[in-house]
Design a protein around this motif. Structure first.
Motif, PDB file in Angstrom:
ATOM      1  N   GLY A 289       0.861  -1.272   0.091  1.00 24.56           N
ATOM      2  CA  GLY A 289      -0.084  -0.027   0.015  1.00 24.56           C
ATOM      3  C   GLY A 289       0.871   1.210  -0.099  1.00 24.56           C
ATOM      4  O   GLY A 289       0.456   2.199  -0.771  1.00 24.56           O
ATOM      5  N   GLU A 290       2.003   1.212   0.612  1.00 23.65           N
ATOM      6  CA  GLU A 290       2.788   2.486   0.817  1.00 23.65           C
ATOM      7  C   GLU A 290       3.234   2.586  -0.576  1.00 23.65           C
ATOM      8  O   GLU A 290       3.648   3.836  -0.980  1.00 23.65           O
ATOM      9  CB  GLU A 290       3.875   2.126   1.749  1.00 23.65           C
ATOM     10  N   LEU A 291       4.031   1.527  -1.133  1.00 23.39           N
ATOM     11  CA  LEU A 291       4.804   1.463  -2.474  1.00 23.39           C
ATOM     12  C   LEU A 291       3.742   2.243  -3.427  1.00 23.39           C
ATOM     13  O   LEU A 291       4.217   2.724  -4.309  1.00 23.39           O
ATOM     14  CB  LEU A 291       5.098   0.155  -2.844  1.00 23.39           C
ATOM     15  N   LYS A 292       2.513   1.455  -3.442  1.00 16.59           N
ATOM     16  CA  LYS A 292       1.456   1.920  -4.358  1.00 16.59           C
ATOM     17  C   LYS A 292       1.161   3.296  -4.330  1.00 16.59           C
ATOM     18  O   LYS A 292       1.187   4.123  -5.272  1.00 16.59           O
ATOM     19  CB  LYS A 292       0.358   1.375  -4.391  1.00 16.59           C
ATOM     20  N   ALA A 293       0.889   3.874  -2.990  1.00 18.19           N
ATOM     21  CA  ALA A 293       0.485   5.347  -2.971  1.00 18.19           C
ATOM     22  C   ALA A 293       1.641   6.271  -3.146  1.00 18.19           C
ATOM     23  O   ALA A 293       1.745   7.146  -3.821  1.00 18.19           O
ATOM     24  CB  ALA A 293       0.279   5.467  -1.135  1.00 18.19           C
ATOM     25  N   VAL A 294       2.841   6.046  -2.871  1.00 13.34           N
ATOM     26  CA  VAL A 294       4.097   6.931  -3.136  1.00 13.34           C
ATOM     27  C   VAL A 294       4.461   7.030  -4.700  1.00 13.34           C
ATOM     28  O   VAL A 294       4.808   7.778  -5.357  1.00 13.34           O
ATOM     29  CB  VAL A 294       5.364   6.291  -2.542  1.00 13.34           C
ATOM     30  N   ASN A 295       4.047   5.683  -5.391  1.00  9.57           N
ATOM     31  CA  ASN A 295       4.389   5.756  -6.788  1.00  9.57           C
ATOM     32  C   ASN A 295       2.974   5.727  -7.751  1.00  9.57           C
ATOM     33  O   ASN A 295       2.971   5.606  -8.914  1.00  9.57           O
ATOM     34  CB  ASN A 295       4.866   4.484  -7.316  1.00  9.57           C
ATOM     35  N   ASN A 296       1.939   6.458  -7.139  1.00 13.06           N
ATOM     36  CA  ASN A 296       0.694   6.697  -7.639  1.00 13.06           C
ATOM     37  C   ASN A 296       0.174   5.415  -8.618  1.00 13.06           C
ATOM     38  O   ASN A 296      -0.330   5.697  -9.643  1.00 13.06           O
ATOM     39  CB  ASN A 296       0.902   7.944  -8.706  1.00 13.06           C
ATOM     40  N   LEU A 297       0.297   4.075  -7.962  1.00 12.77           N
ATOM     41  CA  LEU A 297      -0.282   3.095  -8.553  1.00 12.77           C
ATOM     42  C   LEU A 297      -1.681   2.904  -7.933  1.00 12.77           C
ATOM     43  O   LEU A 297      -1.779   3.303  -6.759  1.00 12.77           O
ATOM     44  CB  LEU A 297       0.611   1.800  -8.306  1.00 12.77           C
ATOM     45  N   PRO A 298      -2.611   2.299  -8.739  1.00  6.22           N
ATOM     46  CA  PRO A 298      -3.816   2.050  -8.283  1.00  6.22           C
ATOM     47  C   PRO A 298      -4.053   1.378  -7.076  1.00  6.22           C
ATOM     48  O   PRO A 298      -3.053   0.154  -7.174  1.00  6.22           O
ATOM     49  CB  PRO A 298      -4.911   1.413  -9.422  1.00  6.22           C
ATOM     50  N   ALA A 299      -4.894   1.323  -6.075  1.00  7.41           N
ATOM     51  CA  ALA A 299      -4.805   0.435  -4.870  1.00  7.41           C
ATOM     52  C   ALA A 299      -5.349  -0.821  -5.577  1.00  7.41           C
ATOM     53  O   ALA A 299      -4.480  -1.874  -4.821  1.00  7.41           O
ATOM     54  CB  ALA A 299      -6.260   0.894  -4.196  1.00  7.41           C
ATOM     55  N   GLY A 300      -6.130  -1.344  -6.402  1.00 12.43           N
ATOM     56  CA  GLY A 300      -6.629  -2.559  -6.831  1.00 12.43           C
ATOM     57  C   GLY A 300      -5.937  -3.125  -7.986  1.00 12.43           C
ATOM     58  O   GLY A 300      -5.384  -2.060  -8.898  1.00 12.43           O
ATOM     59  N   ASP A 301      -5.573  -4.203  -7.988  1.00  9.87           N
ATOM     60  CA  ASP A 301      -4.906  -4.846  -9.491  1.00  9.87           C
ATOM     61  C   ASP A 301      -5.705  -6.241  -9.680  1.00  9.87           C
ATOM     62  O   ASP A 301      -5.662  -7.296  -9.364  1.00  9.87           O
ATOM     63  CB  ASP A 301      -3.577  -5.373  -9.202  1.00  9.87           C
ATOM     64  N   PRO A 302      -7.133  -6.000 -10.562  1.00  2.00           N
ATOM     65  CA  PRO A 302      -7.986  -7.063 -10.856  1.00  2.00           C
ATOM     66  C   PRO A 302      -7.183  -8.382 -11.598  1.00  2.00           C
ATOM     67  O   PRO A 302      -7.588  -9.467 -11.320  1.00  2.00           O
ATOM     68  CB  PRO A 302      -8.873  -6.297 -11.779  1.00  2.00           C
ATOM     69  N   GLU A 303      -6.150  -7.950 -12.469  1.00  3.96           N
ATOM     70  CA  GLU A 303      -5.600  -9.213 -13.057  1.00  3.96           C
ATOM     71  C   GLU A 303      -4.729 -10.076 -12.137  1.00  3.96           C
ATOM     72  O   GLU A 303      -4.844 -11.225 -12.165  1.00  3.96           O
ATOM     73  CB  GLU A 303      -4.628  -8.647 -14.147  1.00  3.96           C
ATOM     74  N   ARG A 304      -3.963  -9.364 -11.105  1.00  2.00           N
ATOM     75  CA  ARG A 304      -3.513 -10.126 -10.128  1.00  2.00           C
ATOM     76  C   ARG A 304      -4.421 -10.779  -9.307  1.00  2.00           C
ATOM     77  O   ARG A 304      -4.160 -11.942  -8.883  1.00  2.00           O
ATOM     78  CB  ARG A 304      -2.468  -9.058  -9.260  1.00  2.00           C
ATOM     79  N   GLU A 305      -5.619 -10.245  -8.966  1.00  3.28           N
ATOM     80  CA  GLU A 305      -6.514 -11.068  -8.115  1.00  3.28           C
ATOM     81  C   GLU A 305      -6.826 -12.096  -8.828  1.00  3.28           C
ATOM     82  O   GLU A 305      -7.238 -13.273  -8.444  1.00  3.28           O
ATOM     83  CB  GLU A 305      -7.694  -9.963  -8.122  1.00  3.28           C
TER      84      GLU A 305
END
Ligand SMILES: O=C(O)C(=O)C[C@]1(C(=O)O)C=C[C@@H](O)C=C1
Length: 113
Positions: free
Chosen positions: A48-64
């Motif tokens: 979550g921290e990595l995603k927030a700092v790098n402006n990545l979306p919270a969810g990743d439906p393909e990964r899920e």
């Protein structure tokens, strides 16, 4: 007490002993589940921290989708209902996504409550 009552009492005692033993096993397994969940949430906190700092979306439906497929296979191999395994994973992931969104919001606003 006649003979048939005696044997009923004996069977009940044996059942209670087994019940206590199984409940001990369940308590141990619940402790393992809590430990595993805590470790998983520590890992996803960092994501979550990595995603927030790098402006990545919270969810990743393909990964899920890949996780669900994998977990369903593992569940079937372990004689666990794949539908149940999928529900549990979705429940956990939706909590993770909410936490990711909170981390990103805190980073944007500078708030930490
Ligand atoms: O792997 C990620 O990108 C995560 O954010 C972790 C995670 C998960 O809890 O497994 C949560 C949200 C994503 O949609 C996919 C997976």
């Amino acid at each position: 007490m006649n003979h048939s009552q005696d044997s009923t009492q004996t069977a009940t005692d044996a059942a209670l002993v087994e019940l206590r033993s199984i409940r001990g096993t369940i308590d141990n397994l619940d402790a393992v589940l809590v430990g595993v969940l805590a470790e998983r949430f520590k890992a996803t906190q960092r994501v979550g921290e990595l995603k927030a700092v790098n402006n990545l979306p919270a969810g990743d439906p393909e990964r899920e989708q890949r996780q669900i497929e994998r977990l369903r296979t593992l569940a079937a191999e372990a004689q666990l209902d794949p539908e149940f395994a999928e529900k549990i994973l979705n429940f956990i992931i939706s909590e993770v996504i909410q936490r990711h969104e909170r981390i990103a919001e805190e980073l944007r606003t500078g708030s930490h409550d």
